[in-house]
Scaffold this motif. Structure first.
Motif, PDB file in Angstrom:
ATOM      1  N   GLY A  76       0.820  -1.207   0.000  1.00 20.13           N
ATOM      2  CA  GLY A  76       0.000   0.000   0.000  1.00 20.13           C
ATOM      3  C   GLY A  76       0.851   1.253   0.000  1.00 20.13           C
ATOM      4  N   THR A  77       0.238   2.350  -0.451  1.00 18.58           N
ATOM      5  CA  THR A  77       0.919   3.649  -0.440  1.00 18.58           C
ATOM      6  C   THR A  77      -0.080   4.747  -0.143  1.00 18.58           C
ATOM      7  OG1 THR A  77       0.505   4.134  -2.779  1.00 18.58           O
ATOM      8  CG2 THR A  77       2.580   3.000  -2.243  1.00 18.58           C
ATOM      9  N   VAL A  78       0.459   5.858   0.298  1.00 17.26           N
ATOM     10  CA  VAL A  78      -0.300   7.105   0.381  1.00 17.26           C
ATOM     11  C   VAL A  78       0.697   8.253   0.233  1.00 17.26           C
ATOM     12  CG1 VAL A  78      -0.257   7.222   2.927  1.00 17.26           C
ATOM     13  CG2 VAL A  78      -2.042   8.436   1.641  1.00 17.26           C
ATOM     14  N   MET A  79       0.404   9.143  -0.715  1.00 16.38           N
ATOM     15  CA  MET A  79       1.221  10.338  -0.905  1.00 16.38           C
ATOM     16  C   MET A  79       0.619  11.425  -0.021  1.00 16.38           C
ATOM     17  SD  MET A  79       1.891  12.573  -4.382  1.00 16.38           S
ATOM     18  CE  MET A  79       2.790  11.282  -5.235  1.00 16.38           C
ATOM     19  N   VAL A  80       1.478  12.146   0.677  1.00 17.08           N
ATOM     20  CA  VAL A  80       1.002  13.153   1.619  1.00 17.08           C
ATOM     21  C   VAL A  80       1.881  14.402   1.530  1.00 17.08           C
ATOM     22  CG1 VAL A  80       2.325  12.126   3.521  1.00 17.08           C
ATOM     23  CG2 VAL A  80       0.322  13.502   4.037  1.00 17.08           C
ATOM     24  N   GLY A  81       1.248  15.543   1.669  1.00 16.16           N
ATOM     25  CA  GLY A  81       1.985  16.799   1.639  1.00 16.16           C
ATOM     26  C   GLY A  81       1.119  17.911   2.206  1.00 16.16           C
ATOM     27  N   HIS A  82       1.719  19.082   2.377  1.00 10.42           N
ATOM     28  CA  HIS A  82       0.947  20.198   2.919  1.00 10.42           C
ATOM     29  C   HIS A  82       1.486  21.519   2.400  1.00 10.42           C
ATOM     30  CE1 HIS A  82       3.959  21.684   5.848  1.00 10.42           C
ATOM     31  NE2 HIS A  82       4.333  20.414   5.869  1.00 10.42           N
ATOM     32  N   ASP A  83       0.653  22.550   2.520  1.00  9.31           N
ATOM     33  CA  ASP A  83       1.029  23.893   2.094  1.00  9.31           C
ATOM     34  C   ASP A  83       1.263  24.815   3.285  1.00  9.31           C
ATOM     35  OD1 ASP A  83      -1.492  24.538   3.068  1.00  9.31           O
ATOM     36  OD2 ASP A  83      -2.378  24.866   1.095  1.00  9.31           O
ATOM     37  N   GLY A  84       1.393  24.239   4.461  1.00  8.77           N
ATOM     38  CA  GLY A  84       1.575  25.023   5.671  1.00  8.77           C
ATOM     39  C   GLY A  84       0.295  25.129   6.487  1.00  8.77           C
ATOM     40  N   HIS A  85      -0.822  24.860   5.874  1.00  8.23           N
ATOM     41  CA  HIS A  85      -2.115  24.886   6.559  1.00  8.23           C
ATOM     42  C   HIS A  85      -2.908  23.623   6.223  1.00  8.23           C
ATOM     43  CE1 HIS A  85      -5.869  26.407   8.231  1.00  8.23           C
ATOM     44  NE2 HIS A  85      -6.470  26.115   7.091  1.00  8.23           N
ATOM     45  N   ARG A  86      -3.160  23.428   4.948  1.00 12.26           N
ATOM     46  CA  ARG A  86      -3.937  22.272   4.513  1.00 12.26           C
ATOM     47  C   ARG A  86      -3.014  21.131   4.105  1.00 12.26           C
ATOM     48  NH1 ARG A  86      -6.352  26.692   2.573  1.00 12.26           N
ATOM     49  NH2 ARG A  86      -8.533  26.981   3.082  1.00 12.26           N
ATOM     50  N   GLY A  87      -3.362  19.961   4.574  1.00  8.98           N
ATOM     51  CA  GLY A  87      -2.681  18.764   4.119  1.00  8.98           C
ATOM     52  C   GLY A  87      -3.469  18.134   2.991  1.00  8.98           C
ATOM     53  N   TRP A  88      -2.768  17.438   2.140  1.00  6.57           N
ATOM     54  CA  TRP A  88      -3.395  16.766   1.008  1.00  6.57           C
ATOM     55  C   TRP A  88      -2.939  15.316   0.952  1.00  6.57           C
ATOM     56  CZ3 TRP A  88      -7.056  18.751  -2.209  1.00  6.57           C
ATOM     57  CH2 TRP A  88      -7.278  20.128  -2.114  1.00  6.57           C
ATOM     58  N   VAL A  89      -3.839  14.458   0.512  1.00  2.00           N
ATOM     59  CA  VAL A  89      -3.533  13.050   0.322  1.00  2.00           C
ATOM     60  C   VAL A  89      -3.831  12.688  -1.130  1.00  2.00           C
ATOM     61  CG1 VAL A  89      -4.415  10.721   0.814  1.00  2.00           C
ATOM     62  CG2 VAL A  89      -3.838  12.253   2.685  1.00  2.00           C
ATOM     63  N   TYR A  90      -2.909  11.949  -1.724  1.00  4.40           N
ATOM     64  CA  TYR A  90      -3.059  11.449  -3.085  1.00  4.40           C
ATOM     65  C   TYR A  90      -2.568  10.004  -3.121  1.00  4.40           C
ATOM     66  CZ  TYR A  90      -2.859  16.482  -4.034  1.00  4.40           C
ATOM     67  OH  TYR A  90      -3.068  17.835  -4.023  1.00  4.40           O
ATOM     68  N   TYR A  91      -2.893   9.326  -4.164  1.00 12.66           N
ATOM     69  CA  TYR A  91      -2.361   7.989  -4.442  1.00 12.66           C
ATOM     70  C   TYR A  91      -2.502   7.017  -3.263  1.00 12.66           C
ATOM     71  CZ  TYR A  91      -0.225   9.615  -8.833  1.00 12.66           C
ATOM     72  OH  TYR A  91       0.004  10.106 -10.090  1.00 12.66           O
ATOM     73  N   LEU A  92      -3.646   7.044  -2.587  1.00 14.46           N
ATOM     74  CA  LEU A  92      -3.907   5.989  -1.613  1.00 14.46           C
ATOM     75  C   LEU A  92      -4.203   4.728  -2.417  1.00 14.46           C
ATOM     76  CD1 LEU A  92      -4.403   4.961   1.285  1.00 14.46           C
ATOM     77  CD2 LEU A  92      -6.809   5.558   0.945  1.00 14.46           C
ATOM     78  N   ALA A  93      -3.375   3.730  -2.248  1.00 12.52           N
ATOM     79  CA  ALA A  93      -3.537   2.489  -3.001  1.00 12.52           C
ATOM     80  C   ALA A  93      -3.246   1.308  -2.089  1.00 12.52           C
ATOM     81  CB  ALA A  93      -2.573   2.463  -4.193  1.00 12.52           C
ATOM     82  N   VAL A  94      -4.023   0.266  -2.254  1.00 11.45           N
ATOM     83  CA  VAL A  94      -3.797  -0.987  -1.526  1.00 11.45           C
ATOM     84  C   VAL A  94      -3.863  -2.115  -2.553  1.00 11.45           C
ATOM     85  CG1 VAL A  94      -4.685  -2.559   0.243  1.00 11.45           C
ATOM     86  CG2 VAL A  94      -4.763  -0.085   0.629  1.00 11.45           C
ATOM     87  N   ALA A  95      -2.902  -3.012  -2.496  1.00 10.71           N
ATOM     88  CA  ALA A  95      -2.870  -4.153  -3.411  1.00 10.71           C
ATOM     89  C   ALA A  95      -4.178  -4.930  -3.315  1.00 10.71           C
ATOM     90  CB  ALA A  95      -1.689  -5.060  -3.077  1.00 10.71           C
ATOM     91  N   GLY A  96      -4.659  -5.412  -4.443  1.00  5.73           N
ATOM     92  CA  GLY A  96      -5.944  -6.099  -4.492  1.00  5.73           C
ATOM     93  C   GLY A  96      -6.092  -7.208  -3.470  1.00  5.73           C
ATOM     94  N   ALA A  97      -5.056  -8.019  -3.292  1.00  4.41           N
ATOM     95  CA  ALA A  97      -5.118  -9.148  -2.357  1.00  4.41           C
ATOM     96  C   ALA A  97      -5.152  -8.697  -0.898  1.00  4.41           C
ATOM     97  CB  ALA A  97      -3.922 -10.078  -2.584  1.00  4.41           C
ATOM     98  N   GLU A  98      -4.821  -7.432  -0.647  1.00 14.70           N
ATOM     99  CA  GLU A  98      -4.760  -6.910   0.723  1.00 14.70           C
ATOM    100  C   GLU A  98      -5.983  -6.070   1.096  1.00 14.70           C
ATOM    101  OE1 GLU A  98      -2.263  -7.447   3.001  1.00 14.70           O
ATOM    102  OE2 GLU A  98      -1.211  -8.759   1.623  1.00 14.70           O
ATOM    103  N   ARG A  99      -6.867  -5.822   0.146  1.00 17.73           N
ATOM    104  CA  ARG A  99      -8.028  -4.965   0.399  1.00 17.73           C
ATOM    105  C   ARG A  99      -9.002  -5.647   1.343  1.00 17.73           C
ATOM    106  NH1 ARG A  99      -8.377  -3.196  -5.790  1.00 17.73           N
ATOM    107  NH2 ARG A  99      -6.491  -1.925  -5.742  1.00 17.73           N
ATOM    108  N   GLY A 100      -9.674  -4.825   2.135  1.00 17.77           N
ATOM    109  CA  GLY A 100     -10.655  -5.341   3.077  1.00 17.77           C
ATOM    110  C   GLY A 100     -10.063  -5.758   4.412  1.00 17.77           C
ATOM    111  N   ALA A 101      -8.757  -5.568   4.581  1.00 16.64           N
ATOM    112  CA  ALA A 101      -8.087  -5.966   5.823  1.00 16.64           C
ATOM    113  C   ALA A 101      -7.690  -4.756   6.667  1.00 16.64           C
ATOM    114  CB  ALA A 101      -6.850  -6.806   5.494  1.00 16.64           C
ATOM    115  N   GLY A 102      -8.195  -3.582   6.329  1.00 14.64           N
ATOM    116  CA  GLY A 102      -7.890  -2.387   7.118  1.00 14.64           C
ATOM    117  C   GLY A 102      -6.614  -1.670   6.705  1.00 14.64           C
TER     118      GLY A 102
END
Length: 136
Positions: free
Chosen positions: A56-82
């Protein structure tokens, strides 16, 4: 699952995961997005590893106030496990540690099934319109 920052050694595995998850677009090279996040002073990509394998991955960043999340991905075989929930918790923690007070994310209209996932995590529609302009 162990969560750690992605390194350049993981690029191929990350891109393969993003492609498997349907997150890539032909006009937006995923390896370039990954490198920008890794090179940024206010961003990173967190990876979820199980038995040394990227699941799994998650891209994370911020502009000093707001945080942003992109590219949340979980491998197909791992989905549904939290795994997605664990990655989002890690992203939220990273943002808090870096001073962000709000987290925002965008979901493509064609990816409507994921909205329920974010609803369960306490995210709500911000009722804003996102405008974009390509600069490249």
């Amino acid at each position: 699952m162990e969560i750690a920052e992605i390194t350049p050694a993981h690029v191929d595995a990350v891109v393969a995961l993003w492609e498997e998850a349907g997150l890539t677009r032909p006009w937006n090279p995923p390896a370039a997005d990954l490198q920008r996040a890794l090179d940024g002073a206010t961003s990173t990509v967190l990876g979820g590893f199980r038995d040394g394998r990227l699941v799994g991955t998650v891209m994370v960043g911020h502009d000093g106030h707001r945080g942003w999340v992109y590219y949340l991905a979980v491998a197909g075989a791992e989905r549904g496990a939290g795994r997605g929930r664990q990655l989002m918790t890690a992203a939220e923690s990273w943002l808090v540690e870096h001073g962000a007070v709000k987290l925002q994310l965008m979901v493509r209209g064609s990816n409507a099934h994921v909205v329920g996932f974010y609803d369960r995590l306490g995210y709500a529609d911000a009722d804003v319109r996102v405008l974009a302009k390509r600069l490249d």
